[in-house]
Design a protein around this motif. Sequence first.
Motif, mmCIF file in Angstrom:
data_model
loop_
_atom_site.group_PDB
_atom_site.id
_atom_site.type_symbol
_atom_site.label_atom_id
_atom_site.label_comp_id
_atom_site.label_asym_id
_atom_site.label_seq_id
_atom_site.Cartn_x
_atom_site.Cartn_y
_atom_site.Cartn_z
ATOM 1 N N MET A 1 48.949 -102.192 -69.826
ATOM 2 C CA MET A 1 50.301 -102.517 -69.403
ATOM 3 C C MET A 1 51.293 -101.694 -70.228
ATOM 4 S SD MET A 1 52.145 -106.197 -69.241
ATOM 5 C CE MET A 1 53.134 -106.271 -70.701
ATOM 6 N N LYS A 2 52.261 -101.158 -69.549
ATOM 7 C CA LYS A 2 53.264 -100.326 -70.193
ATOM 8 C C LYS A 2 54.610 -101.056 -70.177
ATOM 9 C CE LYS A 2 55.163 -95.732 -69.785
ATOM 10 N NZ LYS A 2 55.249 -94.535 -68.976
ATOM 11 N N LEU A 3 55.334 -100.995 -71.290
ATOM 12 C CA LEU A 3 56.658 -101.616 -71.373
ATOM 13 C C LEU A 3 57.723 -100.615 -70.937
ATOM 14 C CD1 LEU A 3 56.451 -103.421 -74.826
ATOM 15 C CD2 LEU A 3 56.221 -104.436 -72.573
ATOM 16 N N ASP A 4 58.744 -101.103 -70.263
ATOM 17 C CA ASP A 4 59.886 -100.277 -69.887
ATOM 18 C C ASP A 4 60.800 -100.156 -71.106
ATOM 19 O OD1 ASP A 4 62.106 -99.053 -68.797
ATOM 20 O OD2 ASP A 4 62.241 -100.403 -67.080
ATOM 21 N N VAL A 5 60.913 -98.950 -71.630
ATOM 22 C CA VAL A 5 61.662 -98.714 -72.865
ATOM 23 C C VAL A 5 63.134 -99.086 -72.697
ATOM 24 C CG1 VAL A 5 62.368 -96.942 -74.524
ATOM 25 C CG2 VAL A 5 60.046 -96.923 -73.609
ATOM 26 N N ILE A 6 63.732 -98.702 -71.596
ATOM 27 C CA ILE A 6 65.155 -98.975 -71.378
ATOM 28 C C ILE A 6 65.401 -100.476 -71.203
ATOM 29 C CG2 ILE A 6 67.091 -98.599 -69.801
ATOM 30 C CD1 ILE A 6 65.982 -95.780 -69.348
ATOM 31 N N ALA A 7 64.547 -101.133 -70.423
ATOM 32 C CA ALA A 7 64.726 -102.568 -70.187
ATOM 33 C C ALA A 7 64.580 -103.363 -71.482
ATOM 34 C CB ALA A 7 63.731 -103.066 -69.145
ATOM 35 N N LEU A 8 63.564 -103.043 -72.278
ATOM 36 C CA LEU A 8 63.389 -103.773 -73.528
ATOM 37 C C LEU A 8 64.520 -103.459 -74.498
ATOM 38 C CD1 LEU A 8 61.686 -105.790 -75.043
ATOM 39 C CD2 LEU A 8 60.379 -103.902 -75.973
#
Length: 86
Positions: free
Chosen positions: A1-8
């Motif tokens: 699973m990859k995290l959205d850098v901008i959203a986080l």
Amino acid sequence: MKLDVIALGLTAGLFWGVAMLLVAAANLIWPNYGRAFLELAASLYPGYRPGAGLGSLVTGTLYALVDGAIAGAIFASIYNALTRRQ
């Protein structure tokens, strides 16, 4: 699973900024509230002084928004880099 850098980054920035705003506003009403926390923030954020009024409250909140956004983006980037290796 990859995290959205901008959203986080945005989420962490908003969370930290609102937390700082609420504690600083409560400190204006009740001068002893959150004093140690706000003094720590004052040592990190130049120009911020706890209990100094609305200008200082806005300054601390803006610093916290930017600080939280950067921290969230760095966390997501490190997480994504470490999960790619596995």
